[in-house]
Design a protein around this motif. Structure first.
Motif, short mmCIF file in Angstrom:
data_model
loop_
_atom_site.label_atom_id
_atom_site.label_comp_id
_atom_site.label_asym_id
_atom_site.label_seq_id
_atom_site.Cartn_x
_atom_site.Cartn_y
_atom_site.Cartn_z
N LYS A 1 7.76 41.68 -3.34
CA LYS A 1 7.08 40.76 -2.44
C LYS A 1 7.20 39.33 -2.98
O LYS A 1 7.28 39.11 -4.18
CB LYS A 1 5.61 41.17 -2.28
CG LYS A 1 5.46 42.48 -1.51
CD LYS A 1 4.01 42.87 -1.31
CE LYS A 1 3.91 44.16 -0.47
NZ LYS A 1 2.52 44.60 -0.27
N ASP B 1 5.24 36.87 -3.32
CA ASP B 1 4.23 36.29 -4.20
C ASP B 1 4.36 36.77 -5.65
O ASP B 1 3.56 36.38 -6.50
CB ASP B 1 2.82 36.53 -3.67
CG ASP B 1 2.57 37.99 -3.31
OD1 ASP B 1 3.40 38.84 -3.65
OD2 ASP B 1 1.53 38.26 -2.67
N PHE C 1 4.38 34.06 -8.28
CA PHE C 1 3.12 33.59 -8.85
C PHE C 1 2.68 34.49 -10.01
O PHE C 1 2.14 34.02 -11.01
CB PHE C 1 2.03 33.54 -7.78
CG PHE C 1 2.36 32.65 -6.62
CD1 PHE C 1 2.85 31.37 -6.83
CD2 PHE C 1 2.20 33.09 -5.32
CE1 PHE C 1 3.16 30.54 -5.76
CE2 PHE C 1 2.51 32.28 -4.24
CZ PHE C 1 3.01 31.00 -4.46
N ARG D 1 -6.29 34.39 -8.25
CA ARG D 1 -6.08 34.43 -6.80
C ARG D 1 -6.57 33.13 -6.16
O ARG D 1 -5.93 32.59 -5.27
CB ARG D 1 -6.82 35.63 -6.21
CG ARG D 1 -6.61 35.85 -4.72
CD ARG D 1 -5.39 36.64 -4.44
NE ARG D 1 -5.23 36.96 -3.03
CZ ARG D 1 -4.39 37.87 -2.57
NH1 ARG D 1 -3.61 38.54 -3.39
NH2 ARG D 1 -4.28 38.09 -1.27
N VAL E 1 -3.99 30.41 -6.85
CA VAL E 1 -2.80 30.58 -6.02
C VAL E 1 -3.08 30.10 -4.60
O VAL E 1 -2.28 29.38 -3.99
CB VAL E 1 -2.35 32.05 -6.01
CG1 VAL E 1 -1.30 32.30 -4.92
CG2 VAL E 1 -1.79 32.44 -7.38
N GLU E 2 -4.24 30.49 -4.06
CA GLU E 2 -4.58 30.08 -2.70
C GLU E 2 -4.75 28.57 -2.59
O GLU E 2 -4.33 27.96 -1.60
CB GLU E 2 -5.85 30.80 -2.24
CG GLU E 2 -5.64 32.31 -2.04
CD GLU E 2 -6.89 33.03 -1.59
OE1 GLU E 2 -7.96 32.38 -1.54
OE2 GLU E 2 -6.80 34.23 -1.29
N LEU F 1 -1.27 27.09 -2.53
CA LEU F 1 -0.64 27.29 -1.22
C LEU F 1 -1.20 26.31 -0.19
O LEU F 1 -0.46 25.75 0.62
CB LEU F 1 -0.83 28.73 -0.76
CG LEU F 1 -0.03 29.78 -1.54
CD1 LEU F 1 -0.46 31.18 -1.13
CD2 LEU F 1 1.47 29.59 -1.32
N PRO G 1 -2.55 31.24 2.93
CA PRO G 1 -2.29 32.40 2.08
C PRO G 1 -2.09 33.70 2.87
O PRO G 1 -1.19 34.50 2.53
CB PRO G 1 -3.56 32.47 1.21
CG PRO G 1 -4.02 31.05 1.13
CD PRO G 1 -3.71 30.46 2.47
N LEU H 1 1.22 35.64 1.54
CA LEU H 1 0.95 36.58 0.47
C LEU H 1 1.18 38.01 0.95
O LEU H 1 0.95 38.33 2.12
CB LEU H 1 -0.48 36.41 -0.05
CG LEU H 1 -0.77 35.07 -0.74
CD1 LEU H 1 -2.23 35.00 -1.17
CD2 LEU H 1 0.14 34.85 -1.95
N ASP H 2 1.63 38.85 0.04
CA ASP H 2 1.91 40.27 0.33
C ASP H 2 3.02 40.43 1.38
O ASP H 2 3.04 41.43 2.12
CB ASP H 2 0.63 40.98 0.81
CG ASP H 2 -0.47 40.93 -0.25
OD1 ASP H 2 -0.13 41.11 -1.43
OD2 ASP H 2 -1.63 40.70 0.12
N MET I 1 6.60 27.78 -1.06
CA MET I 1 6.02 28.67 -2.07
C MET I 1 6.54 28.33 -3.47
O MET I 1 5.79 28.38 -4.45
CB MET I 1 6.34 30.13 -1.73
CG MET I 1 5.54 30.69 -0.57
SD MET I 1 5.83 32.46 -0.29
CE MET I 1 4.97 33.18 -1.71
N ARG J 1 4.41 27.23 -6.64
CA ARG J 1 4.55 27.83 -7.98
C ARG J 1 4.62 26.75 -9.05
O ARG J 1 3.97 26.86 -10.10
CB ARG J 1 5.82 28.69 -8.02
CG ARG J 1 6.08 29.32 -9.38
CD ARG J 1 7.50 29.84 -9.49
NE ARG J 1 8.48 28.76 -9.39
CZ ARG J 1 9.80 28.93 -9.52
NH1 ARG J 1 10.29 30.13 -9.70
NH2 ARG J 1 10.61 27.90 -9.41
#
Length: 264
Positions: A103, A105, A108, A125, A128-129, A132, A139, A143-144, A158, A162
């Protein structure tokens, strides 16, 4: 902040390394905090080689690269890792950066494993959000997801997110919008403008003069590994001194003319 002084890069070719090709020759270049410097030239002019040397992915044959006055060349292990917390690169093809079996993400997770292993999962998390949101991505939309489920513009942003997780000071942006459609290009350029306003320095590598004009404070024109013209962007484009620069500008298409009509 970033300084290149008389930097050259020569590659040895052939089975026994008997043939030499000089990709970069005696390049002087600086990038200051909150400044965008465009490095412009045709394919094979040495742009990407300079970017790789700045990132510590290749060593100059001659000359010095310094960041905050400290040499970049020769850094290893912890010193190189510390440098990469401040200097990161984003490259032309976002799809090649992501492993299609993982995936998206996961990029990250690799940052967390390499630089922030002690940060709790919930806190990570949130970071990361926030990163983004900083590049105008939701997100829940990225994500995923696997790379093939996302657009090139989403993947490129993305990668910028990062880099922002590391709280970098310099971004090497190597042809980062050449594979994106026109509307997405403007989004990414405007994003870089916002990051610049927040103090991020950008070395913007491109073959496209129009893009360099749009975003940069200063412009450096490369030809066959050498700097042929450099200065404030408006001066370089309004009054080019070198014949090569004038030829590049003359080759830019004009929206008000057809290809078979003389440019007025």
């Amino acid at each position: 902040m970033l300084e290149l002084e008389a930097v050259s890069k020569t590659y040895r070719l052939g089975a026994f390394g008997t043939r030499e090709v000089t990709a970069v020759r005696d390049v002087d270049l600086t990038v200051e905090r909150g400044e965008v410097v465009s490095l412009i030239g045709e394919s094979g002019s040495g742009k990407t080689t300079i970017g790789r040397m700045v990132l510590g992915l290749a060593a100059p044959t001659k000359g010095q690269i310094r960041f905050d006055g400290v040499p970049v060349t020769g850094r290893r292990g912890r010193a190189l890792k510390g440098y990469h917390r401040q200097v990161q690169g984003v490259f032309q093809d976002p799809f090649s950066t992501f492993n299609p079996v993982f995936k998206a993400d996961r990029v990250f997770a690799l940052v967390r494993d390499g630089f922030f292993p002690d940060v709790p999962t919930t806190r990570w998390r949130e970071r990361v959000e926030a990163a983004l949101h900083g590049v105008r991505l939701e997100p829940a939309d990225v994500l995923d997801k696997y790379p093939h489920q996302l657009s090139g513009g989403q993947l490129q942003r993305m990668l910028i997110a990062r880099a922002l997780l590391l709280d970098i000071r310099l971004l090497v942006a190597d042809e980062i919008i050449s594979m994106l459609d026109a509307s997405t290009r403007i989004d990414v350029l405007n994003l870089l403008g916002e990051l610049k306003a927040a103090g991020l320095a950008v070395l913007f590598v491109t073959h496209d003069l129009a893009l360099g004009t749009y975003i940069s404070d200063r412009t450096v024109i490369l030809r066959a590994g050498e700097v042929v013209e450099a200065g404030p962007t408006q001066e370089v484009f309004a009054d080019p001194r070198h014949e090569y620069t004038r030829n590049l500008l003359a080759a830019v298409p004009h929206l008000h003319s057809r290809w078979d009509e003389p440019v007025k």
